[in-house]
Design an enzyme around this catalytic site. Structure first.
Site, short mmCIF file in Angstrom:
data_model
loop_
_atom_site.label_atom_id
_atom_site.label_comp_id
_atom_site.label_asym_id
_atom_site.label_seq_id
_atom_site.Cartn_x
_atom_site.Cartn_y
_atom_site.Cartn_z
N ARG A 253 -11.03 0.58 15.30
CA ARG A 253 -10.63 1.46 14.20
C ARG A 253 -11.51 1.18 12.99
O ARG A 253 -12.37 1.96 12.67
CB ARG A 253 -9.15 1.22 13.90
CG ARG A 253 -8.57 2.16 12.89
CD ARG A 253 -7.12 1.86 12.59
NE ARG A 253 -6.96 0.61 11.84
CZ ARG A 253 -5.82 0.23 11.27
NH1 ARG A 253 -4.73 0.96 11.39
NH2 ARG A 253 -5.75 -0.91 10.60
N TYR B 131 18.24 29.57 4.78
CA TYR B 131 17.18 30.45 5.28
C TYR B 131 17.44 30.90 6.72
O TYR B 131 17.72 30.07 7.59
CB TYR B 131 15.83 29.76 5.22
CG TYR B 131 15.26 29.70 3.82
CD1 TYR B 131 14.84 30.87 3.19
CD2 TYR B 131 15.18 28.50 3.14
CE1 TYR B 131 14.33 30.82 1.90
CE2 TYR B 131 14.68 28.44 1.85
CZ TYR B 131 14.26 29.62 1.23
OH TYR B 131 13.77 29.57 -0.04
N MET C 227 13.04 23.59 0.13
CA MET C 227 12.03 22.74 -0.50
C MET C 227 12.66 21.72 -1.44
O MET C 227 12.23 20.58 -1.53
CB MET C 227 11.02 23.60 -1.26
CG MET C 227 9.78 22.83 -1.68
SD MET C 227 8.58 23.79 -2.59
CE MET C 227 7.93 24.86 -1.34
N LYS D 134 0.82 -1.22 0.00
CA LYS D 134 0.00 0.00 0.00
C LYS D 134 0.86 1.27 0.00
O LYS D 134 2.04 1.23 0.37
CB LYS D 134 -0.92 -0.01 1.23
CG LYS D 134 -0.16 0.13 2.54
CD LYS D 134 -1.08 -0.03 3.75
CE LYS D 134 -0.26 0.09 5.01
NZ LYS D 134 -0.95 -0.43 6.19
C1 LIG Z 1 -0.33 -1.60 6.71
C2 LIG Z 1 -1.04 -2.81 7.06
C3 LIG Z 1 -0.36 -4.01 7.33
C4 LIG Z 1 1.14 -4.10 7.38
O1 LIG Z 1 1.66 -3.67 8.60
P1 LIG Z 1 3.23 -3.72 8.90
O2 LIG Z 1 3.34 -3.25 10.29
O3 LIG Z 1 3.87 -2.79 7.93
O4 LIG Z 1 3.65 -5.12 8.70
C5 LIG Z 1 -1.11 -5.14 7.57
N1 LIG Z 1 -2.45 -5.10 7.55
C6 LIG Z 1 -3.15 -3.97 7.31
C7 LIG Z 1 -4.63 -4.01 7.32
C8 LIG Z 1 -2.47 -2.79 7.07
O5 LIG Z 1 -3.16 -1.67 6.83
#
Ligand SMILES: *Cc1c(COP(=O)(O)O)cnc(C)c1O
Length: 358
Positions: free
Chosen positions: A128, A267, A313, A35
Site C-alpha cells: 500500500r 420521501y 439530509m 487522524k
Molecule cells: C489508522 C492507522 C492506525 C490505527 O489503526 P487502528 O486499527 O484504528 O488501531 C495505525 N497506523 C496507521 C499508519 C494508520 O493509518
C-alpha cells in the site's frame, strides 16, 4: 441540535485495559491515533483526554490537524503530509520541534528542507504505502545527503484482524527491515530511529512476540486507534478485551404527529405505520454524516424506537415523542446494516456536530 457525547470514563477504561494488556513496563509505548478528526470524535476533545491519560505520542492525518494539537503532545506524526495543500500550515509544522513527517517514497524524501524530522515508511507486505525494503540503502543515502533527521522507521501490519500466517510473515519482514536499518545507522552514524508497526489489532496480538525480541529490535511504539474509541474488529479470541464505545450520537425533536395506522412517512412515503402511533422528527441526517437509511433497513435508537426510512439530509423520523434520543450508542449495528465497519460509520460524522464530554 444533535450532538456527540464522549464518555470519558469509557475512554479511561479502554486505556486502562489496553495498558494492562500491553503491560505496565510498556505503557510508554502506547501512542494514540487521532487522524481524521479522531475518527470523527473531535480532534481537540480526544487530544485533551489523551493528554489527561498522560499519552505523549500521537498520529494525525495532515498539517492542520498537527497544528491544532501541537501544544498537547511531545511527539506528533503526520501520516499524510501531502494530503493537504496548505503551504502556510506546512511551513508552520516544519518549524515545530515536536512534529514529524511520514515519508512513503524516495521522491517524497526530496520534498523537505534540511533538518526536517521524518519517519520513513516501509512496505512490509501490504503493498500500500512505503518504500521497498531493497530501497533502504538509497533512502539512507538521500537522508544523509539532504541532512534530514530520521526519527522513526515504521510499517503497517494489514493482517491483525485475520487468522492466518500472513500476520507472522509480515512480522518477519519488518524484523528484517529493522536489522537492516540498524546496520545502516551504524554505517551512516545515525541515531537509532524508533520502530513501530502495529495498530490496535496487531498490538493486542503481538505484544509478547515483540517482548521476545532483542531490545534494540523491539518496537518502540504501538499506534492504537480504534481500540481507544471502543471497538475491536478482530476475533475476540485474540485478546478478549472489553473495550466500550466512547461516542454516542444524540438528536433532539423537531416535530411530532399522531398518525393513524397506514400513514406514510417521509420521501416516497416508503415507511407506513403499522398501527396508530406517535411519530417525531429528530435533527440529524445524512448531511451530518450519518449514513442514509433506505427502505428495508431496520435500525433502532438506543431506547428501542424504530427509525423510519428514508433518512432526510437533516432529519430522521422516529417512533414516539421523546425530546431527545440516542441515535447511535454502538456503531456495530449501523456498520452491519450498511455492509461496512464501525470506522467508516464514525469517521463520517461531521466535525460540525458539537461534542459534549461527560
Ligand atoms: C489508522 C492507522 C492506525 C490505527 O489503526 P487502528 O486499527 O484504528 O488501531 C495505525 N497506523 C496507521 C499508519 C494508520 O493509518
Amino acid at each position: 441540535m444533535a450532538y456527540l457525547q464522549i464518555n470519558s470514563q469509557h475512554f479511561f477504561s479502554n486505556y486502562h485495559q489496553i495498558a494492562q494488556f500491553i503491560g505496565q513496563e510498556n505503557i510508554h509505548k502506547i501512542a494514540i491515533v487521532l487522524k481524521d478528526n479522531a475518527y470523527g470524535h473531535g480532534l481537540k476533545e480526544m487530544a485533551q483526554l489523551a493528554k489527561e491519560a498522560k499519552i505523549t505520542t500521537c498520529f494525525v492525518k495532515n498539517t492542520k490537524e498537527a497544528l491544532e494539537i501541537a501544544a498537547m503532545f511531545r511527539h506528533i506524526t503526520i501520516l499524510y503530509p501531502q494530503s493537504l495543500e496548505d503551504k502556510e500550515a506546512l511551513q508552520q509544522c516544519l518549524k515545530q520541534d515536536n512534529i514529524y513527517f511520514c515519508v512513503a517514497s524516495l521522491e517524497a524524501l526530496k520534498l523537505y528542507p534540511k533538518q526536517t524530522k521524518i519517519e520513513l515508511e516501509i512496505n512490509s507486505g501490504m503493498n500500500r504505502n512505503g518504500i521497498q525494503a531493497q530501497q533502504l540503502q538509497e533512502a539512507f543515502e538521500i537522508i544523509n545527503k539532504r541532512e534530514l533527521e530520521l526519527i522513526g522507521v515504521f510499517s503497517h501490519n494489514g493482517f491483525g484482524d485475520d487468522f492466518g500466517s500472513e500476520f507472522y510473515t509480515q512480522n518477519n519482514e519488518f524484523l528484517m527491515v529493522k536489522k537492516k536499518v540498524l546496520e545502516l545507522c551504524n554505517q551512516y552514524s545515525f541515531k537509532k530511529p524508533r520502530f513501530h508497526f502495529f495498530s490496535s489489532s496487531g498490538a493486542l496480538r503481538a505484544v509478547r512476540y515483540n517482548e521476545s525480541l532483542p531490545l534494540e529490535l523491539q518496537d518502540d511504539l504501538f499506534r492504537i486507534g480504534i481500540a481507544f474509541y471502543g471497538y475491536l474488529c478482530q476475533d475476540i479470541r485474540f485478546c478478549g478485551l472489553n473495550v466500550k464505545p466512547i461516542a454516542s450520537l444524540w438528536a433532539r425533536k423537531i416535530s411530532t404527529y399522531f398518525l393513524k395506522k397506514g400513514s406514510r412517512i417521509g420521501y416516497g412515503g416508503v415507511s407506513e405505520t403499522k398501527e396508530d402511533t406517535l411519530v417525531s422528527s429528530y435533527d440529524v441526517g445524512y448531511g451530518d454524516g450519518l449514513f442514509r437509511l433506505r427502505e428495508g433497513m431496520e435500525l433502532k435508537t438506543k431506547e428501542g424506537f424504530k427509525i423510519y426510512p428514508r433518512s432526510s439530509m437533516d432529519c430522521l423520523s422516529i417512533q414516539g415523542d421523546r425530546e431527545e434520543l440516542c441515535i447511535i450508542e454502538d456503531a456495530n449495528p449501523w456498520a452491519e446494516a450498511f455492509g461496512t465497519i464501525p470506522y467508516e460509520i464514525l469517521v463520517h460524522l461531521q466535525p460540525t456536530i458539537p461534542k459534549k464530554i461527560v
